[in-house]
Design a protein around this motif. Structure first.
Motif, PDB file in Angstrom:
ATOM      1  N   PRO A   1      12.108   2.313  41.184  1.00 57.82           N
ATOM      2  CA  PRO A   1      12.869   2.991  42.243  1.00 57.82           C
ATOM      3  C   PRO A   1      13.792   4.099  41.746  1.00 57.82           C
ATOM      4  CG  PRO A   1      13.681   0.754  41.873  1.00 57.82           C
ATOM      5  CD  PRO A   1      12.393   0.875  41.131  1.00 57.82           C
TER       6      PRO A   1
ATOM      7  N   ILE B   1      12.742   0.813  52.242  1.00 61.04           N
ATOM      8  CA  ILE B   1      11.697   0.104  51.510  1.00 61.04           C
ATOM      9  C   ILE B   1      10.560  -0.299  52.449  1.00 61.04           C
ATOM     10  CG2 ILE B   1      11.164  -1.973  50.171  1.00 61.04           C
ATOM     11  CD1 ILE B   1      14.045  -1.846  49.111  1.00 61.04           C
TER      12      ILE B   1
ATOM     13  N   THR C   1       8.570   3.379  44.589  1.00 61.18           N
ATOM     14  CA  THR C   1       9.685   2.688  45.238  1.00 61.18           C
ATOM     15  C   THR C   1       9.736   1.222  44.843  1.00 61.18           C
ATOM     16  OG1 THR C   1       9.616   4.198  47.127  1.00 61.18           O
ATOM     17  CG2 THR C   1      10.689   2.072  47.469  1.00 61.18           C
TER      18      THR C   1
ATOM     19  N   ASP D   1       8.284   2.575  53.167  1.00 58.71           N
ATOM     20  CA  ASP D   1       7.343   2.845  52.081  1.00 58.71           C
ATOM     21  C   ASP D   1       6.220   1.818  52.032  1.00 58.71           C
ATOM     22  OD1 ASP D   1       8.106   5.233  50.649  1.00 58.71           O
ATOM     23  OD2 ASP D   1       9.964   4.211  50.157  1.00 58.71           O
TER      24      ASP D   1
ATOM     25  N   ARG E   1      12.439   7.575  42.316  1.00 58.10           N
ATOM     26  CA  ARG E   1      12.107   7.946  43.692  1.00 58.10           C
ATOM     27  C   ARG E   1      12.575   9.358  44.037  1.00 58.10           C
ATOM     28  NH1 ARG E   1       9.206   7.069  48.463  1.00 58.10           N
ATOM     29  NH2 ARG E   1      10.386   8.040  50.126  1.00 58.10           N
TER      30      ARG E   1
END
Length: 244
Positions: free
Chosen positions: A196, A144, A192, A147, A199
């Motif tokens: 999510p 995370i 994300t 991103d 993804r």
């Protein structure tokens, strides 16, 4: 005694080489190593894989660190190369790239903490299931965090593509791919955060940034960079400056 400064072409080729190092280091750490060790949703299998390949996992962290150091160098080099074209765009490119590098550097703590949970005797009192779950939590946080950093990189890449589009002799196809890649990074990061579950469906889109950045790095390494200055919305050829 004066020390001669490298020419813009030499700096551009150095930039290309460092960019290639960044790409290789980034791909090795995340794709070659960790993609084969981390199984989302399966903390126990992930823990077993990492512990059985501890050396490779540690090398992947060093590989990521190499990528980040190269990214900082690129931020500086692009500023030196582009400030003569557009100081504002060069500054935007550099600052947002440095912000991304800072986030990714701090984000490496998640990988280190996950590894320590699985290998350090300091947490031996925790049950295996607890250590595995906590390690997976840190590994997920690392993804995370990566991103989130790419949001800032998307802005940097957009600014870089824009100034190159207006002032360089780099093929327009490469530059257009760079600008589209900025959109891929931005959309991927938002997915994300917001949805999510989608993804995995979007991951194929990251082939575009890989090809675009590899093409730019290769072009800079082989051909260098020739620029014209941008002033008041117009492109000025360097030869024309003498008569301005």
């Amino acid at each position: 005694m004066t020390v001669s400064q490298p020419s813009s072409q030499a700096l551009a080729r150095i930039t290309g080489v460092i960019y290639l190092i960044l790409i290789v280091a980034g791909i090795y750490g995340s794709v070659v190593v960790r993609a084969n060790l981390i199984f989302p949703g399966d903390a126990t299998t992930t823990a077993q894989q990492i512990m059985s390949a501890e050396g490779s996992f540690r090398i992947s962290i060093v590989s990521d660190l190499t990528m980040i150091v190269a990214d900082v160098a690129l931020a500086v080099l692009f500023f030196v190369l582009l400030k003569q074209v557009s100081y504002v765009l060069a500054l935007v490119t550099t600052l947002f790239r440095l912000t991304q590098a800072s986030i990714l550097g701090l984000n490496l703590l998640n990988l280190t903490l996950a590894l320590n949970l699985l290998t350090s005797s300091d947490v031996a009192e925790l049950a295996d299931s607890q250590r595995h779950s906590l390690a997976m939590l840190f590994l997920t946080a690392q993804g995370i965090g990566y991103d989130l950093g790419l949001v800032f990189f998307a802005v940097s890449l957009m600014a870089l593509g824009y100034v190159l589009l207006r002032s360089s002799r780099i093929p327009k196809l490469i530059i257009a791919a760079l600008i589209l890649s900025a959109g891929v990074y931005l959309v991927g990061s938002l997915i994300t955060i917001l949805v999510p579950n989608l993804r995995s469906m979007f991951e194929v889109a990251y082939l575009l940034p890989f090809v675009a950045e590899l093409a730019l790095a290769g072009w800079l390494t082989v051909r260098g960079l020739r620029l014209s200055e941008v002033s008041d919305g117009n492109v000025i050829n360097p030869q024309q400056k003498r008569y301005a």
